[in-house]
Design an enzyme around this catalytic site. Structure first.
Site, PDB file in Angstrom:
ATOM      1  CB  ALA A 258      -0.933  -0.003   1.209  1.00  0.00           C
ATOM      2  CB  CYS A 309       3.055  -2.356 -13.514  1.00  0.00           C
ATOM      3  SG  CYS A 309       3.657  -2.841 -15.160  1.00  0.00           S
ATOM      4  CG  ASN A 395     -16.893 -11.390 -14.734  1.00  0.00           C
ATOM      5  OD1 ASN A 395     -15.711 -11.045 -14.825  1.00  0.00           O
ATOM      6  ND2 ASN A 395     -17.780 -11.168 -15.691  1.00  0.00           N
ATOM      7  CG  HIS A 421       0.452  -6.013 -13.961  1.00  0.00           C
ATOM      8  ND1 HIS A 421       0.793  -4.707 -13.698  1.00  0.00           N
ATOM      9  CD2 HIS A 421      -0.032  -6.510 -12.788  1.00  0.00           C
ATOM     10  CE1 HIS A 421       0.522  -4.427 -12.443  1.00  0.00           C
ATOM     11  NE2 HIS A 421       0.030  -5.499 -11.863  1.00  0.00           N
ATOM     12  CG  ASP A 444       0.203  -5.707  -8.427  1.00  0.00           C
ATOM     13  OD1 ASP A 444       0.912  -4.692  -8.584  1.00  0.00           O
ATOM     14  OD2 ASP A 444      -0.528  -6.168  -9.320  1.00  0.00           O
ATOM     15  CG  ASN A 484      -6.338 -19.687 -15.344  1.00  0.00           C
ATOM     16  OD1 ASN A 484      -6.088 -19.824 -16.538  1.00  0.00           O
ATOM     17  ND2 ASN A 484      -6.752 -20.689 -14.593  1.00  0.00           N
ATOM     18  CB  THR A 505     -11.509 -17.866 -24.424  1.00  0.00           C
ATOM     19  OG1 THR A 505     -11.184 -19.262 -24.521  1.00  0.00           O
ATOM     20  CG2 THR A 505     -12.666 -17.559 -25.360  1.00  0.00           C
ATOM     21  CD  GLU A 533      -4.932 -20.904 -20.364  1.00  0.00           C
ATOM     22  OE1 GLU A 533      -6.057 -21.172 -19.914  1.00  0.00           O
ATOM     23  OE2 GLU A 533      -4.173 -20.075 -19.839  1.00  0.00           O
TER      24      GLU A 533
END
Length: 794
Positions: A258, A309, A395, A421, A444, A484, A505, A533
């Site tokens: 943070a 980043c 989601n 990233h 992160d 993922n 996808t 994958e």
């Protein structure tokens, strides 16, 4: 002079009279008892044993759970029955109940869950004592006091201050790392590599974690690191309790994530992702962490502009700034602020703001939130994730809305997929989760989404991410989505209908990379984050993660995901695959995509059926940021293609330099998209991310030896088909140069090459990183670096 009135009358044979008389003689002989007159902190010996000899701190720096030695000069010989009683304390309102204070005395050597002290050697008025902290002690700056047991309480002599760090060399410490090679790489290495670019074209960028010399930086990073911990909201709310939690790497690293960004707490780095860096420095122009801290320090603690980043990750991974001079100024006694010790006569020692000058103490507490994980003793590495998802609605899918040319509709698209990233991994045990989740933990500092009201992320167990255990602390759903999530494309019609479009996808979370141990090569660690994958196991884990999310209290009942102007999408609908079209397509680069040159590509379409098909192809191109945010459209064209049975055709595409030169960002990225509309209503979206290439070559013309000047030769090329006149070569390297070297480059004709030579005199041995950037206002910086292996002087 003082007098003691003692009654020596009475029966000389009475034992009570004799005891009373002997006691009087002892007081007369010893006066006020034994005093500690001087302390030797044994900086060199302790520093070497604790791997802290290069920390540019005046205080002794040691690691918890490990012995360190002190030599004390006394006013007289310590009697055999006398012991030394030590007190250590850290933070405000230190107390034994909170484990921020401990009182212990010299005894037999015992290393366990308490502070211990043992006499190692005693010669006349000098005694050597070894102290040890428990392996779960609170880290930070401690005040050490001592008194002989013969003296009354509250007569402790303040010996000075020392700094206690996490200890990855101690098997009992939660941060223990059982590999010396990895400890050297992830704790002690002061330079590294950050991987950037796109999945098909990954490039390494050098980064210095501790490249500035001590005399160039008014405050050392370790002091800054410890001070900024005191500015966390937790510390402001309850400082004593906050300090007591600093034994736990889970707690410390979460606060760190943070404090590095400036969103909630005015931290050290301010983010900027719009491609405009007025009033600050472009994130691509930073070459290391300490320069950022120096700018913050000299700027009166205002957030440094700007970071992205890899900058946040680089600052989190910072090493201490090493001094390249002799040891004399490093190994000053922590007693420099105290009177009565180290040769001075009289007076009690005076503690002065824990070693910081008052004006610095106030300044450090006003703004700085950055911290340095390696500096605190936590093994940390930088990790790059290519095609990284930013799932804003949780989601576990990235929902992208496009028009009939495949252009992103930003007003509808809230999720995103960044070209890459960068985050950190730190190594420690998860006492809160259980041993199955020990090891690498994701942290992160890039401010993307709030967690518990703060822009912070992690620590999230990498093992938990791979197994789909997203319900575990901290921020598992967000990190899982980054590597993922499913990539879902929607075609948005003018009548506000939407239609699912077939696309790849499974493109999220590719080529997850970190620097190899002992070299600058890239190591692919994708397998640590997820199963292969598209495999059955990977799909099972994905479904498990969705179910975990639905059962979490934060989610409650099964809910609908809504967007402004878009009807809700059931989660289960997102898992249903779209019908695969009867054609395939891909972009093929015909010539290397060089900065300053025309781009030549082909869109290859293949008919998968035994019948002829007509395809309408809408092609678009745009310059983009690395977040894939469009900057300017540079191409839009349409084609109608007739494909015979099983036929493949190529549509040539050319983008001239004049089309992109004005709108190309420092990221040097272009996104091509082709929406393919098949006659029977099938739709296929084909995308291609391109990073324009540039080159710089660095050679060292001879062996590199400490103290010996050696020549470096750099080959640069003007990438443009026009002359450039304002080029500058920027050079820096920890242990190779003092500060930064700026070299003007003569005017370069179109595509002209030039050789530039300069000298360096290495001051530190071992592998050292030299960074060289070609800077011009007419094109984005061209970056390069080389590792130089410096030998010790003969």
């Amino acid at each position: 002079m003082f007098f003691i009135d003692v009654d020596l009358t009475g029966d000389p044979d009475d034992p009570h009279t004799l005891q009373h008389r002997d006691q009087a003689f002892i007081w007369l002989f010893h006066g006020r008892g034994v005093r500690i007159t001087k302390v030797d902190w044994q900086h060199s010996e302790n520093g070497a044993a604790h791997h802290t000899q290069d920390y540019p701190c005046p205080e002794l720096v040691v690691r918890r759970g490990q012995l360190f030695s002190l030599t004390l000069d006394l006013s007289r010989v310590l009697d055999s029955e006398e012991a030394l009683i030590f007190t250590v304390e850290t933070g405000p309102h230190a107390s034994e109940a909170l484990h921020t204070k401990a009182i212990f005395q010299t005894a037999e050597l015992e290393i366990g869950d308490t502070w211990t002290a043992v006499k190692e050697e005693q010669t006349e008025n000098t005694i050597t004592v070894s102290l040890s902290s428990p392996s779960n002690a609170v880290i930070g700056r401690y005040l050490l006091s001592a008194r002989p047991s013969s003296r009354r309480k509250h007569s402790d002599r303040k010996l000075g201050q020392f700094i206690l760090l996490f200890n990855p060399w101690c098997p009992e410490d939660d941060v223990f790392l059982d590999s010396e090679e990895e400890r050297q790489e992830y704790v002690l290495n002061d330079s590294g590599v950050i991987f950037r670019g796109v999945e098909k074209h990954i490039r390494a960028q050098g980064w210095n974690y501790g490249q500035l010399l001590w005399e160039q930086f008014e405050e050392n990073i370790l002091n800054i690191c410890l001070s900024i911990l005191d500015r966390s909201p937790s510390h402001q709310d309850d400082p004593a309790t906050d300090v007591s939690h600093r034994h736990n790497p889970v707690y410390v690293t979460r606060i760190i994530s943070a404090m590095v960004n400036s969103n909630n707490d005015q931290g050290v780095v301010q983010g900027q992702w719009q491609g405009k860096y007025g009033g600050g420095t472009s994130p691509l122009n930073w070459r290391g962490s300490v320069a950022i801290l120096q700018k913050w320090f000299k700027g009166r603690y205002k957030p440094v502009k700007y970071g992205q980043c890899w900058v946040f990750a680089g600052v989190m991974c910072t090493e201490p700034a090493y001094q390249d001079k002799g040891d004399s100024s490093i190994h000053r006694s922590p007693l420099r602020e105290c009177r009565g010790l180290g040769g001075s006569e009289g007076g009690a020692p005076q503690q002065r703001d824990w070693g910081l000058r008052p004006e610095k103490q106030r300044g450090l507490q006003q703004a700085l939130r950055s911290t340095v994980l390696r500096c605190l003793g936590i093994a940390t590495r930088v990790v790059s994730n290519f095609n990284s998802a930013h799932d804003t609605d949780g989601n576990l899918s990235v929902d992208k809305y496009v028009d009939s040319y495949g252009r992103t509709l930003e007003d509808l698209t809230e999720d995103s997929m960044w070209n890459f990233h960068v985050w950190n991994e730190s190594w420690f045990a998860r006492q809160d989760l259980g041993p199955s989740y020990d090891g690498w933990q994701v942290l992160d500092a890039t401010p993307q989404e709030e967690s518990e009201g703060m822009f912070q992320c992690g620590p999230a167990s990498v093992t938990a991410i791979r197994e789909g255990d997203v319900h575990l602390a901290h921020d598992g759903p967000f990190v899982f989505a980054e590597v993922n999530a499913d990539y879902i494309t929607w075609l948005w019609h003018e009548d506000k209908r939407r239609e699912r479009v077939y696309s790849d996808t499974k493109k999220i979370g590719r080529c997850i990379s970190t620097k190899a141990v002992g070299s600058d090569s890239r190591v692919d660690i994708t397998g640590l984050y997820k199963y292969p994958e598209g495999s059955r196991k990977e799909r099972q884990v994905y479904s498990k993660a969705v179910k975990k999310l639905l059962s979490m209290e934060a989610w409650g009942r099964r809910r609908r995901i809504r967007r402004a102007g878009v009807r809700g999408v059931w989660r289960d609908d997102l898992l249903e695959p779209v019908t695969k079209p009867s054609i395939t397509g891909k972009f093929k680069v015909l010539e290397p995509p060089l900065l300053g040159q025309d781009l030549k590509l082909a869109l290859c379409l293949t008919n998968l059926t035994a019948r002829a098909q007509r395809v309408r192809v809408n092609v678009s191109g745009a310059t983009i940021l690395y977040t894939r945010k469009p900057v300017a459209e540079i191409l839009r064209e349409s084609h109608t293609v007739k494909l015979g049975p099983l036929e493949e055709k190529k549509i040539p595409i050319t983008i001239s330099y004049s089309q992109y030169k004005e709108d190309l960002t420092e990221d040097k990225k272009i996104l091509l998209a082709a929406m393919c509309l098949v006659s029977k209503g099938e739709k296929l979206l084909v995308e291609k991310d391109i990073t324009l290439e540039d080159f710089i070559t660095i050679k060292v013309l001879g062996p590199a030896v400490v103290g010996v000047t050696v020549t470096v030769e750099v080959l640069v090329t003007n990438p443009l088909s026009e002359s450039v006149k304002d080029c500058v070569l920027m050079v820096e390297g920890s242990g190779l140069l003092q500060g930064q070297l700026s070299i003007e480059v003569p005017s370069l004709q179109p595509l002209e090459k030039a050789l530039i030579q300069f000298n360096i005199t290495p001051s530190k041995s071992g592998p050292r990183q030299l960074q060289v950037d070609l800077v011009s206002s007419q094109f984005p910086d061209i970056k390069g670096f080389v590792i130089i292996h410096v030998a010790t002087a003969k």
